[in-house]
Design a protein around this motif. Structure first.
Motif, mmCIF file in Angstrom:
data_model
loop_
_atom_site.group_PDB
_atom_site.id
_atom_site.type_symbol
_atom_site.label_atom_id
_atom_site.label_comp_id
_atom_site.label_asym_id
_atom_site.label_seq_id
_atom_site.Cartn_x
_atom_site.Cartn_y
_atom_site.Cartn_z
ATOM 1 N N ASP A 1 17.528 -40.075 55.592
ATOM 2 C CA ASP A 1 16.872 -40.808 54.637
ATOM 3 C C ASP A 1 15.763 -40.953 54.685
ATOM 4 O O ASP A 1 14.907 -41.622 53.605
ATOM 5 N N TYR B 1 23.464 -39.865 48.668
ATOM 6 C CA TYR B 1 22.426 -41.168 48.168
ATOM 7 C C TYR B 1 21.812 -41.150 46.788
ATOM 8 O O TYR B 1 21.723 -40.126 45.845
ATOM 9 N N LYS C 1 22.331 -45.990 49.403
ATOM 10 C CA LYS C 1 22.915 -45.152 50.534
ATOM 11 C C LYS C 1 24.113 -44.837 50.393
ATOM 12 O O LYS C 1 25.424 -45.364 49.805
#
Length: 151
Positions: free
Chosen positions: A31, A106, A119
């Motif tokens: 992330d 992603y 995502k």
């Protein structure tokens, strides 16, 4: 012999505690890297807009060609010294992303005025975010008549 069994039991218990925590760390680092690339592109877009006073965005056509066009524009540095803008190139010129439509990746997509992050689990086509650095290679060789979308 019993000491070995106790030692193996303790190591097994520690592994049972540590392994699930490690998967969370791995997901969190992905992330962070994806958000870092998103921020790089949006900051480059802001700097481009300040330098040119506008950005004539490529059309959002549902493929990744608009994202790739925007990346090339942000990496471009005009070789004419009379037209070179302060701050250009606006992102690293060796960033060579590829497109992906896989919902397991992603992806960074162009919204028509900004980039946003998709995502895994979300459908859409965009620039694939890779985590091994393979999206940084040789800079693009611009043709002599190249003109960015903004100018």
């Amino acid at each position: 012999m019993s000491e070995m069994v106790i030692t193996i039991s303790i190591i097994g218990a520690l592994a049972a505690i540590a392994v699930p925590g490690m998967t969370g760390i791995f997901s969190g680092s992905q992330d962070a890297i994806a958000n870092e690339k998103l921020e790089m592109l949006n900051q480059g877009l802001n700097a481009y807009g300040h330098a040119y006073k506008e950005y004539n965005a490529p059309a959002n056509d549902g493929s990744a060609s608009d994202e790739l066009t925007a990346v090339l524009d942000l990496e471009y540095r005009n070789p004419n010294p009379n037209k070179t803008l302060t701050g250009s190139p606006f992102i690293r010129p060796d960033y060579r992303p590829v497109s992906s439509g896989s919902a397991t990746d992603y992806r960074i997509v162009w919204t028509g005025y900004r980039f946003k992050l998709l995502k895994p689990g979300v459908a859409g086509i965009g620039l694939k975010v890779v985590f091994d650095g393979s999206d940084y290679t040789e800079p693009y060789a611009y043709p002599p008549n190249y003109s960015s979308s903004g100018r």
